[in-house]
Scaffold this motif. Structure first.
Motif, PDB file in Angstrom:
ATOM      1  N   GLN A  74       0.837  -1.200   0.000  1.00  0.00           N
ATOM      2  CA  GLN A  74       0.000   0.000   0.000  1.00  0.00           C
ATOM      3  C   GLN A  74       0.872   1.250   0.000  1.00  0.00           C
ATOM      4  O   GLN A  74       0.564   2.221  -0.668  1.00  0.00           O
ATOM      5  N   GLY A  75       1.960   1.243   0.763  1.00  0.00           N
ATOM      6  CA  GLY A  75       2.882   2.384   0.784  1.00  0.00           C
ATOM      7  C   GLY A  75       3.498   2.624  -0.577  1.00  0.00           C
ATOM      8  O   GLY A  75       3.646   3.766  -1.012  1.00  0.00           O
ATOM      9  N   LEU A 105       0.867   4.130  -2.792  1.00  0.00           N
ATOM     10  CA  LEU A 105       0.680   5.540  -2.464  1.00  0.00           C
ATOM     11  C   LEU A 105       1.817   6.378  -3.037  1.00  0.00           C
ATOM     12  O   LEU A 105       1.579   7.430  -3.626  1.00  0.00           O
ATOM     13  N   GLU A 128       1.938  11.322   2.290  1.00  0.00           N
ATOM     14  CA  GLU A 128       3.079  10.411   2.438  1.00  0.00           C
ATOM     15  C   GLU A 128       3.375  10.133   3.907  1.00  0.00           C
ATOM     16  O   GLU A 128       3.882   9.072   4.252  1.00  0.00           O
ATOM     17  N   GLY A 166       1.135   9.729   6.066  1.00  0.00           N
ATOM     18  CA  GLY A 166       0.055   8.903   6.587  1.00  0.00           C
ATOM     19  C   GLY A 166      -1.241   9.641   6.874  1.00  0.00           C
ATOM     20  O   GLY A 166      -2.141   9.082   7.501  1.00  0.00           O
ATOM     21  N   ALA A 201      -4.658  10.504   6.172  1.00  0.00           N
ATOM     22  CA  ALA A 201      -5.725   9.986   5.308  1.00  0.00           C
ATOM     23  C   ALA A 201      -6.559  11.116   4.713  1.00  0.00           C
ATOM     24  O   ALA A 201      -7.034  11.007   3.585  1.00  0.00           O
ATOM     25  N   ALA A 244      -4.761  12.380   1.702  1.00  0.00           N
ATOM     26  CA  ALA A 244      -4.925  11.429   0.591  1.00  0.00           C
ATOM     27  C   ALA A 244      -6.317  11.579  -0.018  1.00  0.00           C
ATOM     28  O   ALA A 244      -6.487  11.495  -1.239  1.00  0.00           O
ATOM     29  N   LEU A 256      -5.360   6.770  -4.328  1.00  0.00           N
ATOM     30  CA  LEU A 256      -5.382   7.719  -3.213  1.00  0.00           C
ATOM     31  C   LEU A 256      -6.636   7.560  -2.369  1.00  0.00           C
ATOM     32  O   LEU A 256      -6.576   7.611  -1.133  1.00  0.00           O
ATOM     33  N   THR A 293      -8.378   4.870  -2.008  1.00  0.00           N
ATOM     34  CA  THR A 293      -8.249   3.624  -1.255  1.00  0.00           C
ATOM     35  C   THR A 293      -7.435   3.861   0.015  1.00  0.00           C
ATOM     36  O   THR A 293      -7.813   3.399   1.102  1.00  0.00           O
ATOM     37  N   THR A 294      -6.357   4.603  -0.110  1.00  0.00           N
ATOM     38  CA  THR A 294      -5.544   4.936   1.054  1.00  0.00           C
ATOM     39  C   THR A 294      -6.369   5.710   2.081  1.00  0.00           C
ATOM     40  O   THR A 294      -6.340   5.412   3.275  1.00  0.00           O
ATOM     41  N   GLU A 327      -9.060   3.405   3.632  1.00  0.00           N
ATOM     42  CA  GLU A 327      -8.436   2.516   4.610  1.00  0.00           C
ATOM     43  C   GLU A 327      -8.044   3.266   5.875  1.00  0.00           C
ATOM     44  O   GLU A 327      -7.946   2.684   6.946  1.00  0.00           O
TER      45      GLU A 327
END
Length: 140
Positions: free
Chosen positions: A3-4, A7, A31, A33, A35, A38, A61, A63-64, A67
């Motif tokens: 996932q990282g 991203l 980047e 973290g 959300a 993102a 993005l 999806t990040t 999540e």
């Protein structure tokens, strides 16, 4: 880890992407973290705001962000997956994201579930939940 990497690839943008003035700050936050960052970048990529529209990047993005617990991202991602926008059409994943957003009282998700609910009683309950959730949004 994957996932990282996704991203990072999404934040790097595609060829010819010209990020707007807000994009670098959002990229740095995403980047790190964030959300919500993102989520905002995902919307920018989907709508071509400050950069060329890039539905595939938007899906990564969003999806990040989804999540990371952003219900609005879950809702938009669900609709993109249902339509096959930016990723292959995936009704099952779309439904899961929609239900997750609804479980977080996201009014639009509750309404969309109500509109597709065949049982009138359940549909009415979902619409009432959506209306109630909107009253909370108005107060925030």
């Amino acid at each position: 880890m994957l996932q990282g990497l996704l991203l990072a690839l999404a934040l790097a943008g595609g060829a010819g992407a010209a990020p707007g003035p807000a994009a670098p700050a959002l990229q740095a936050r995403a980047e790190a973290g964030d959300a919500r960052a993102a989520w905002r970048l995902g919307l920018m990529a989907r709508n071509g705001e400050g950069m060329p529209a890039d539905p595939a990047r938007a899906v990564m993005l969003l999806t990040t962000a989804a999540e990371g617990g952003v219900p609005a991202a879950m809702f938009v991602l669900a609709n993109m997956l249902a339509a096959g926008e930016g990723a292959p059409r995936d009704e099952a994943a779309a439904r899961r994201w929609l239900e997750m957003a609804a479980a977080l009282d996201y009014p639009e998700a509750l309404q969309q579930l109500a509109l597709s609910e065949p049982d009138p009683r359940k549909a009415e309950l979902l619409m009432r939940q959506a209306a109630h959730a909107m009253t909370h949004r108005a107060r925030d």
